[in-house]
Scaffold this active site. Sequence first.
Site, PDB file in Angstrom:
ATOM      1  N   ILE A  74       0.869  -1.174   0.000  1.00  0.00           N
ATOM      2  CA  ILE A  74       0.000   0.000   0.000  1.00  0.00           C
ATOM      3  C   ILE A  74       0.908   1.227   0.000  1.00  0.00           C
ATOM      4  O   ILE A  74       1.908   1.262   0.724  1.00  0.00           O
ATOM      5  CB  ILE A  74      -0.984   0.021   1.203  1.00  0.00           C
ATOM      6  N   ALA A  75       0.590   2.189  -0.834  1.00  0.00           N
ATOM      7  CA  ALA A  75       1.401   3.410  -0.895  1.00  0.00           C
ATOM      8  C   ALA A  75       0.549   4.577  -1.369  1.00  0.00           C
ATOM      9  O   ALA A  75      -0.377   4.405  -2.166  1.00  0.00           O
ATOM     10  CB  ALA A  75       2.595   3.220  -1.825  1.00  0.00           C
ATOM     11  N   GLU A 108       2.314  -7.083   7.038  1.00  0.00           N
ATOM     12  CA  GLU A 108       3.604  -6.874   7.684  1.00  0.00           C
ATOM     13  C   GLU A 108       3.998  -5.417   7.468  1.00  0.00           C
ATOM     14  O   GLU A 108       3.717  -4.855   6.416  1.00  0.00           O
ATOM     15  CB  GLU A 108       4.701  -7.767   7.080  1.00  0.00           C
ATOM     16  N   ASN A 113       8.240   2.368  10.280  1.00  0.00           N
ATOM     17  CA  ASN A 113       7.170   3.039   9.533  1.00  0.00           C
ATOM     18  C   ASN A 113       6.035   3.414  10.494  1.00  0.00           C
ATOM     19  O   ASN A 113       4.945   2.846  10.467  1.00  0.00           O
ATOM     20  CB  ASN A 113       6.672   2.144   8.399  1.00  0.00           C
ATOM     21  N   TYR A 120      -2.734   1.645  10.737  1.00  0.00           N
ATOM     22  CA  TYR A 120      -3.252   0.291  10.927  1.00  0.00           C
ATOM     23  C   TYR A 120      -3.899   0.128  12.302  1.00  0.00           C
ATOM     24  O   TYR A 120      -4.981  -0.449  12.423  1.00  0.00           O
ATOM     25  CB  TYR A 120      -2.142  -0.745  10.737  1.00  0.00           C
TER      26      TYR A 120
END
Length: 159
Positions: A74-75, A108, A113, A120
């Site tokens: 995801i970015a 993961e 980060n 999350y």
Amino acid sequence: MISFIEITKENFHFFQNSIIDIENVSFVSPWTLDSFKRELTNRYSYLWTVTADKELFGYICFWMFAGEIHIMNIAVHPEMRGKGIGKSLLERVIQLGASEGVDKVWLEVRPSNIAAIVLYQGEGFREIARRARYYSDTNEDAIVMLLSLHSGGSEVSPA
């Protein structure tokens, strides 16, 4: 207004440059163009983008199989971070999982980060394990995070 687009082998060429540009500025060891193309041939893999005004701002790649979702990548474009785009992508995947009867969503993340971890955790993921030296480029561990969609009173409802 943002739009979600499912990327397929047929339309990938329209989006590949933007996806690769975001990937390259987002990760120490970015996926290659071939990595994304391989995902498009995997029957369990989904690649979605989020766009606004015909400009691509982010994407998410995930696998859905055996009652689970595994978020692979995801970015969000650096200039668009902190504006809810990553959250929208994540919520959309969670909603799909809930509507498809998925029990668990896994991912993961690097301990370094922090922004991703906060995102999350805000969506209900919790740390359940660590994979030692998972990231070979830095020997950094991976935090394994889990979101249970159908567990004792905290069930996620489909949209």
